[in-house]
Design a protein around this motif. Structure first.
Motif, mmCIF file in Angstrom:
data_model
loop_
_atom_site.group_PDB
_atom_site.id
_atom_site.type_symbol
_atom_site.label_atom_id
_atom_site.label_comp_id
_atom_site.label_asym_id
_atom_site.label_seq_id
_atom_site.Cartn_x
_atom_site.Cartn_y
_atom_site.Cartn_z
ATOM 1 N N LYS A 147 -17.767 34.885 -30.403
ATOM 2 C CA LYS A 147 -16.826 33.762 -30.447
ATOM 3 C C LYS A 147 -16.146 33.559 -29.097
ATOM 4 C CE LYS A 147 -15.773 33.705 -35.358
ATOM 5 N NZ LYS A 147 -14.748 33.868 -36.391
ATOM 6 N N VAL A 148 -15.810 34.655 -28.422
ATOM 7 C CA VAL A 148 -15.175 34.550 -27.111
ATOM 8 C C VAL A 148 -16.142 33.915 -26.120
ATOM 9 C CG1 VAL A 148 -14.288 35.888 -25.152
ATOM 10 C CG2 VAL A 148 -13.564 36.449 -27.474
ATOM 11 N N VAL A 149 -17.386 34.376 -26.112
ATOM 12 C CA VAL A 149 -18.390 33.840 -25.193
ATOM 13 C C VAL A 149 -18.675 32.372 -25.480
ATOM 14 C CG1 VAL A 149 -20.826 34.033 -24.502
ATOM 15 C CG2 VAL A 149 -19.436 36.085 -24.737
ATOM 16 N N MET A 150 -18.666 31.978 -26.743
ATOM 17 C CA MET A 150 -18.955 30.603 -27.131
ATOM 18 C C MET A 150 -17.737 29.679 -26.974
ATOM 19 S SD MET A 150 -22.096 30.823 -27.855
ATOM 20 C CE MET A 150 -22.558 29.354 -28.709
ATOM 21 N N GLY A 151 -16.620 30.232 -26.556
ATOM 22 C CA GLY A 151 -15.417 29.418 -26.359
ATOM 23 C C GLY A 151 -14.694 29.100 -27.655
ATOM 24 N N GLN A 152 -14.899 29.906 -28.672
ATOM 25 C CA GLN A 152 -14.258 29.688 -29.972
ATOM 26 C C GLN A 152 -13.240 30.788 -30.263
ATOM 27 O OE1 GLN A 152 -17.712 29.815 -32.460
ATOM 28 N NE2 GLN A 152 -18.363 27.738 -31.944
ATOM 29 N N ALA A 153 -12.534 31.209 -29.233
ATOM 30 C CA ALA A 153 -11.580 32.290 -29.398
ATOM 31 C C ALA A 153 -10.430 31.858 -30.304
ATOM 32 C CB ALA A 153 -11.032 32.719 -28.042
ATOM 33 N N SER A 154 -10.051 32.744 -31.163
ATOM 34 C CA SER A 154 -8.954 32.463 -32.091
ATOM 35 C C SER A 154 -7.644 32.982 -31.517
ATOM 36 C CB SER A 154 -9.234 33.149 -33.426
ATOM 37 O OG SER A 154 -9.228 34.557 -33.251
ATOM 38 N N GLN A 155 -6.572 32.713 -32.232
ATOM 39 C CA GLN A 155 -5.263 33.209 -31.823
ATOM 40 C C GLN A 155 -5.273 34.739 -31.809
ATOM 41 O OE1 GLN A 155 -2.031 31.885 -34.271
ATOM 42 N NE2 GLN A 155 -0.489 32.973 -33.084
#
Length: 183
Positions: free
Chosen positions: A112-120
């Motif tokens: 998710k971090v690599v895909m730019g979908q980092a959460s809070q």
């Protein structure tokens, strides 16, 4: 012929040992060299990858003549593998200090971090890692300085070459020569 001659040792000599010897032979004070190396290493341990060069540049700009820029950058380069290994301890220390929840480091979170979908949750984890680094950075800096100072005193005596003669040219240019005399 041994295979290590074509592997890591020539690379270490070219990228670390040779630049360090060049720095030492140029006559940098041991205190300045120890401080700059400790500062570069401390900045190099910053837990956000890719930001350390910018931090070192800012430190160099702020400290100017009180630091040795090549030493800071070399130490930053050398600290990179250690930086990667300390991200999790900094994260856990930040969680401990704040009493925050344990951030699970799974492959799904990293995707998710690599895909730019980092959460809070990821952002809080990054803040915890930053807090862990901020708390430990002064101790790292002081400890490294205290360890490196005697090392650099020895290395400068050992590798700096001949001491300056009673009348040696310190700087030479076709139109300018600066000489020093031993008092």
């Amino acid at each position: 012929m041994p295979s290590w001659r074509f592997g890591i040792l020539p690379w270490l000599n070219k990228k670390i040992v040779d630049p360090l010897l060049q720095i030492i032979r140029r006559g940098v004070e041991p205190k300045k060299l120890a401080f700059s190396t400790a500062m570069g290493t401390t900045m190099g341990l910053f837990p956000i990858c890719g930001v350390t060069v910018i931090l070192c540049g800012m430190v160099i700009a702020l400290l100017r003549s009180r630091c040795h820029a090549p030493s800071i950058m070399l130490a930053n380069f050398v600290a990179t593998p250690v930086e990667l290994s300390l991200v999790i301890p900094f994260l856990r220390l930040g969680e401990l200090i704040t009493g925050g929840p344990h951030f699970p480091l799974t492959s799904n979170v990293l995707k998710k971090v690599v895909m730019g979908q980092a959460s809070q949750e990821v952002l809080v984890g990054v803040l915890h890692a930053l807090l862990g680094w901020l708390v430990t950075a002064p101790f790292i800096l002081v400890a490294l300085y205290l360890v490196l100072l005697p090392c650099f005193k020895y290395l400068i005596r050992r590798f700096s070459g001949k001491p300056l003669s009673p009348e040696a040219t310190l700087y030479s240019h076709p139109q300018i020569q600066i000489k020093i005399r031993d008092a």
